[in-house]
Design a protein around this motif. Structure first.
Motif, PDB file in Angstrom:
ATOM      1  N   LEU A 138     -29.498 -33.301 -43.326  1.00 13.31           N
ATOM      2  CA  LEU A 138     -28.312 -33.673 -44.055  1.00 13.31           C
ATOM      3  C   LEU A 138     -28.675 -34.074 -45.475  1.00 13.31           C
ATOM      4  CD1 LEU A 138     -26.471 -35.877 -41.415  1.00 13.31           C
ATOM      5  CD2 LEU A 138     -25.959 -33.537 -42.013  1.00 13.31           C
ATOM      6  N   GLU A 139     -27.781 -33.787 -46.364  1.00 15.87           N
ATOM      7  CA  GLU A 139     -28.014 -34.152 -47.751  1.00 15.87           C
ATOM      8  C   GLU A 139     -27.439 -35.536 -48.028  1.00 15.87           C
ATOM      9  OE1 GLU A 139     -24.737 -32.033 -50.286  1.00 15.87           O
ATOM     10  OE2 GLU A 139     -25.413 -30.687 -48.708  1.00 15.87           O
ATOM     11  N   PRO A 140     -27.949 -36.210 -49.048  1.00 20.44           N
ATOM     12  CA  PRO A 140     -27.412 -37.538 -49.382  1.00 20.44           C
ATOM     13  C   PRO A 140     -25.947 -37.432 -49.785  1.00 20.44           C
ATOM     14  CG  PRO A 140     -29.428 -37.083 -50.621  1.00 20.44           C
ATOM     15  CD  PRO A 140     -29.051 -35.826 -49.908  1.00 20.44           C
ATOM     16  N   PHE A 141     -25.168 -38.381 -49.325  1.00 18.55           N
ATOM     17  CA  PHE A 141     -23.737 -38.366 -49.606  1.00 18.55           C
ATOM     18  C   PHE A 141     -23.230 -39.793 -49.564  1.00 18.55           C
ATOM     19  CE2 PHE A 141     -19.371 -38.285 -48.027  1.00 18.55           C
ATOM     20  CZ  PHE A 141     -18.772 -37.490 -48.993  1.00 18.55           C
ATOM     21  N   VAL A 142     -22.467 -40.172 -50.555  1.00 26.14           N
ATOM     22  CA  VAL A 142     -21.853 -41.495 -50.566  1.00 26.14           C
ATOM     23  C   VAL A 142     -20.353 -41.301 -50.474  1.00 26.14           C
ATOM     24  CG1 VAL A 142     -21.497 -43.612 -51.879  1.00 26.14           C
ATOM     25  CG2 VAL A 142     -23.717 -42.465 -51.955  1.00 26.14           C
ATOM     26  N   ALA A 143     -19.771 -41.750 -49.384  1.00 28.60           N
ATOM     27  CA  ALA A 143     -18.325 -41.627 -49.191  1.00 28.60           C
ATOM     28  C   ALA A 143     -17.625 -42.768 -49.907  1.00 28.60           C
ATOM     29  CB  ALA A 143     -17.987 -41.664 -47.708  1.00 28.60           C
ATOM     30  N   THR A 144     -16.501 -42.449 -50.507  1.00 24.66           N
ATOM     31  CA  THR A 144     -15.736 -43.465 -51.226  1.00 24.66           C
ATOM     32  C   THR A 144     -14.636 -44.081 -50.375  1.00 24.66           C
ATOM     33  OG1 THR A 144     -14.325 -41.717 -52.116  1.00 24.66           O
ATOM     34  CG2 THR A 144     -16.202 -42.430 -53.467  1.00 24.66           C
ATOM     35  N   SER A 145     -14.478 -43.578 -49.154  1.00 25.14           N
ATOM     36  CA  SER A 145     -13.477 -44.145 -48.246  1.00 25.14           C
ATOM     37  C   SER A 145     -13.841 -43.771 -46.812  1.00 25.14           C
ATOM     38  CB  SER A 145     -12.075 -43.604 -48.573  1.00 25.14           C
ATOM     39  OG  SER A 145     -12.000 -42.226 -48.249  1.00 25.14           O
ATOM     40  N   THR A 146     -13.252 -44.470 -45.865  1.00 28.94           N
ATOM     41  CA  THR A 146     -13.508 -44.128 -44.457  1.00 28.94           C
ATOM     42  C   THR A 146     -12.911 -42.762 -44.138  1.00 28.94           C
ATOM     43  OG1 THR A 146     -11.544 -45.352 -43.769  1.00 28.94           O
ATOM     44  CG2 THR A 146     -13.660 -46.497 -43.634  1.00 28.94           C
ATOM     45  N   THR A 147     -11.815 -42.399 -44.787  1.00 28.99           N
ATOM     46  CA  THR A 147     -11.229 -41.078 -44.561  1.00 28.99           C
ATOM     47  C   THR A 147     -12.224 -39.989 -44.921  1.00 28.99           C
ATOM     48  OG1 THR A 147      -8.979 -41.851 -44.976  1.00 28.99           O
ATOM     49  CG2 THR A 147      -9.390 -39.501 -45.274  1.00 28.99           C
ATOM     50  N   VAL A 148     -12.816 -40.102 -46.093  1.00 27.54           N
ATOM     51  CA  VAL A 148     -13.781 -39.090 -46.536  1.00 27.54           C
ATOM     52  C   VAL A 148     -15.008 -39.095 -45.630  1.00 27.54           C
ATOM     53  CG1 VAL A 148     -15.282 -38.367 -48.424  1.00 27.54           C
ATOM     54  CG2 VAL A 148     -12.944 -39.111 -48.902  1.00 27.54           C
ATOM     55  N   ALA A 149     -15.496 -40.268 -45.266  1.00 31.14           N
ATOM     56  CA  ALA A 149     -16.673 -40.355 -44.385  1.00 31.14           C
ATOM     57  C   ALA A 149     -16.391 -39.691 -43.041  1.00 31.14           C
ATOM     58  CB  ALA A 149     -17.074 -41.812 -44.191  1.00 31.14           C
ATOM     59  N   GLU A 150     -15.251 -39.987 -42.444  1.00 33.20           N
ATOM     60  CA  GLU A 150     -14.899 -39.396 -41.142  1.00 33.20           C
ATOM     61  C   GLU A 150     -14.685 -37.889 -41.271  1.00 33.20           C
ATOM     62  OE1 GLU A 150     -14.288 -40.791 -38.023  1.00 33.20           O
ATOM     63  OE2 GLU A 150     -14.461 -42.922 -38.482  1.00 33.20           O
ATOM     64  N   TYR A 151     -14.060 -37.464 -42.363  1.00 38.19           N
ATOM     65  CA  TYR A 151     -13.809 -36.043 -42.562  1.00 38.19           C
ATOM     66  C   TYR A 151     -15.116 -35.268 -42.734  1.00 38.19           C
ATOM     67  CZ  TYR A 151     -12.338 -31.645 -44.489  1.00 38.19           C
ATOM     68  OH  TYR A 151     -12.178 -30.307 -44.703  1.00 38.19           O
ATOM     69  N   VAL A 152     -16.034 -35.796 -43.533  1.00 35.45           N
ATOM     70  CA  VAL A 152     -17.320 -35.130 -43.742  1.00 35.45           C
ATOM     71  C   VAL A 152     -18.103 -35.073 -42.426  1.00 35.45           C
ATOM     72  CG1 VAL A 152     -19.558 -35.324 -44.923  1.00 35.45           C
ATOM     73  CG2 VAL A 152     -17.434 -35.605 -46.210  1.00 35.45           C
ATOM     74  N   ALA A 153     -18.065 -36.155 -41.652  1.00 36.00           N
ATOM     75  CA  ALA A 153     -18.738 -36.158 -40.343  1.00 36.00           C
ATOM     76  C   ALA A 153     -18.125 -35.104 -39.422  1.00 36.00           C
ATOM     77  CB  ALA A 153     -18.642 -37.541 -39.713  1.00 36.00           C
ATOM     78  N   ALA A 154     -16.803 -35.003 -39.417  1.00 32.08           N
ATOM     79  CA  ALA A 154     -16.137 -33.992 -38.592  1.00 32.08           C
ATOM     80  C   ALA A 154     -16.488 -32.589 -39.066  1.00 32.08           C
ATOM     81  CB  ALA A 154     -14.626 -34.207 -38.615  1.00 32.08           C
ATOM     82  N   ASN A 155     -16.640 -32.419 -40.367  1.00 34.16           N
ATOM     83  CA  ASN A 155     -17.019 -31.125 -40.920  1.00 34.16           C
ATOM     84  C   ASN A 155     -18.402 -30.704 -40.414  1.00 34.16           C
ATOM     85  OD1 ASN A 155     -16.280 -29.009 -43.008  1.00 34.16           O
ATOM     86  ND2 ASN A 155     -18.309 -29.622 -43.702  1.00 34.16           N
ATOM     87  N   TYR A 156     -19.359 -31.633 -40.444  1.00 35.83           N
ATOM     88  CA  TYR A 156     -20.695 -31.333 -39.922  1.00 35.83           C
ATOM     89  C   TYR A 156     -20.644 -31.069 -38.414  1.00 35.83           C
ATOM     90  CZ  TYR A 156     -23.131 -32.309 -44.279  1.00 35.83           C
ATOM     91  OH  TYR A 156     -23.593 -32.248 -45.561  1.00 35.83           O
ATOM     92  N   CYS A 157     -19.814 -31.789 -37.727  1.00 38.13           N
ATOM     93  CA  CYS A 157     -19.653 -31.561 -36.289  1.00 38.13           C
ATOM     94  C   CYS A 157     -19.091 -30.162 -36.035  1.00 38.13           C
ATOM     95  CB  CYS A 157     -18.738 -32.633 -35.693  1.00 38.13           C
ATOM     96  SG  CYS A 157     -18.609 -32.553 -33.913  1.00 38.13           S
ATOM     97  N   ALA A 158     -18.155 -29.735 -36.862  1.00 38.42           N
ATOM     98  CA  ALA A 158     -17.586 -28.390 -36.726  1.00 38.42           C
ATOM     99  C   ALA A 158     -18.662 -27.325 -36.881  1.00 38.42           C
ATOM    100  CB  ALA A 158     -16.479 -28.183 -37.751  1.00 38.42           C
ATOM    101  N   MET A 159     -19.603 -27.547 -37.776  1.00 39.36           N
ATOM    102  CA  MET A 159     -20.703 -26.591 -37.940  1.00 39.36           C
ATOM    103  C   MET A 159     -21.544 -26.507 -36.676  1.00 39.36           C
ATOM    104  SD  MET A 159     -22.016 -27.381 -41.772  1.00 39.36           S
ATOM    105  CE  MET A 159     -20.909 -27.450 -43.145  1.00 39.36           C
ATOM    106  N   GLU A 160     -21.802 -27.654 -36.068  1.00 37.93           N
ATOM    107  CA  GLU A 160     -22.577 -27.669 -34.818  1.00 37.93           C
ATOM    108  C   GLU A 160     -21.795 -26.993 -33.695  1.00 37.93           C
ATOM    109  OE1 GLU A 160     -25.735 -28.664 -34.360  1.00 37.93           O
ATOM    110  OE2 GLU A 160     -25.851 -29.104 -36.500  1.00 37.93           O
ATOM    111  N   VAL A 161     -20.505 -27.253 -33.638  1.00 40.90           N
ATOM    112  CA  VAL A 161     -19.654 -26.622 -32.621  1.00 40.90           C
ATOM    113  C   VAL A 161     -19.710 -25.106 -32.762  1.00 40.90           C
ATOM    114  CG1 VAL A 161     -17.230 -26.226 -31.973  1.00 40.90           C
ATOM    115  CG2 VAL A 161     -18.087 -28.551 -32.231  1.00 40.90           C
ATOM    116  N   MET A 162     -19.602 -24.614 -33.982  1.00 40.61           N
ATOM    117  CA  MET A 162     -19.611 -23.167 -34.189  1.00 40.61           C
ATOM    118  C   MET A 162     -20.972 -22.557 -33.842  1.00 40.61           C
ATOM    119  SD  MET A 162     -16.559 -22.539 -34.706  1.00 40.61           S
ATOM    120  CE  MET A 162     -16.779 -20.780 -34.927  1.00 40.61           C
ATOM    121  N   PHE A 163     -22.056 -23.288 -34.115  1.00 41.31           N
ATOM    122  CA  PHE A 163     -23.381 -22.812 -33.712  1.00 41.31           C
ATOM    123  C   PHE A 163     -23.440 -22.680 -32.191  1.00 41.31           C
ATOM    124  CE2 PHE A 163     -27.454 -23.972 -31.872  1.00 41.31           C
ATOM    125  CZ  PHE A 163     -28.237 -22.923 -32.323  1.00 41.31           C
ATOM    126  N   LEU A 164     -22.948 -23.699 -31.478  1.00 44.56           N
ATOM    127  CA  LEU A 164     -22.985 -23.660 -30.017  1.00 44.56           C
ATOM    128  C   LEU A 164     -22.075 -22.574 -29.451  1.00 44.56           C
ATOM    129  CD1 LEU A 164     -23.118 -27.489 -29.291  1.00 44.56           C
ATOM    130  CD2 LEU A 164     -24.955 -25.816 -28.976  1.00 44.56           C
TER     131      LEU A 164
END
Length: 125
Positions: free
Chosen positions: A1-27
């Motif tokens: 993962l690359e360094p990332f500073v979220a400015t809100s919990t919305t952005v943090a949760e969204y970015v985490a879900a985005n990375y999860c989506a990548m893992e889901v698609m790999f599986l």
């Protein structure tokens, strides 16, 4: 993962879900290659209503206009019906046992649920 500073919990949760989506698609791709194609969308749970809205109804909103387009992968996977994003509700959110302070009642509930799930995985009969 690359360094990332979220400015809100919305952005943090969204970015985490985005990375999860990548893992889901790999599986999903891996399962397809192994002869088990996935015909239904994979469910992805989030407990943040704002990040769910951002994934299902993309657009510029206050506090999210700075979200980089590279984090729009989740939006595309929801749009193509590969992923179905769902709101995780209160006591049904097992991730809380790892992220929230728990009193003894909640701790015991989650511990019992986790051990039951583990036993089911080890002996599904």
């Amino acid at each position: 993962l690359e360094p990332f500073v979220a400015t809100s919990t919305t952005v943090a949760e969204y970015v985490a879900a985005n990375y999860c989506a990548m893992e889901v698609m790999f599986l999903r791709q891996f399962l397809r290659l192994m002869g088990y194609p996935q015909t239904d969308p994979t469910c992805l749970y989030t407990d943040n209503a704002a990040s769910l809205l951002l994934a299902t109804e993309p657009g510029v909103r206050p506090g999210t206009k700075h979200v980089d387009t590279k984090y729009m992968y989740l939006v595309e996977r929801v749009r193509t019906n590969d992923i179905h994003i769902i709101k995780a509700r209160g006591m049904n959110n097992d991730a809380d046992m790892l992220t929230e302070p728990l009193g003894p009642i909640k701790y015991n509930k989650y511990a019992h649920r986790a051990s039951s799930n583990l036993l089911e995985i080890m002996d599904p009969t």
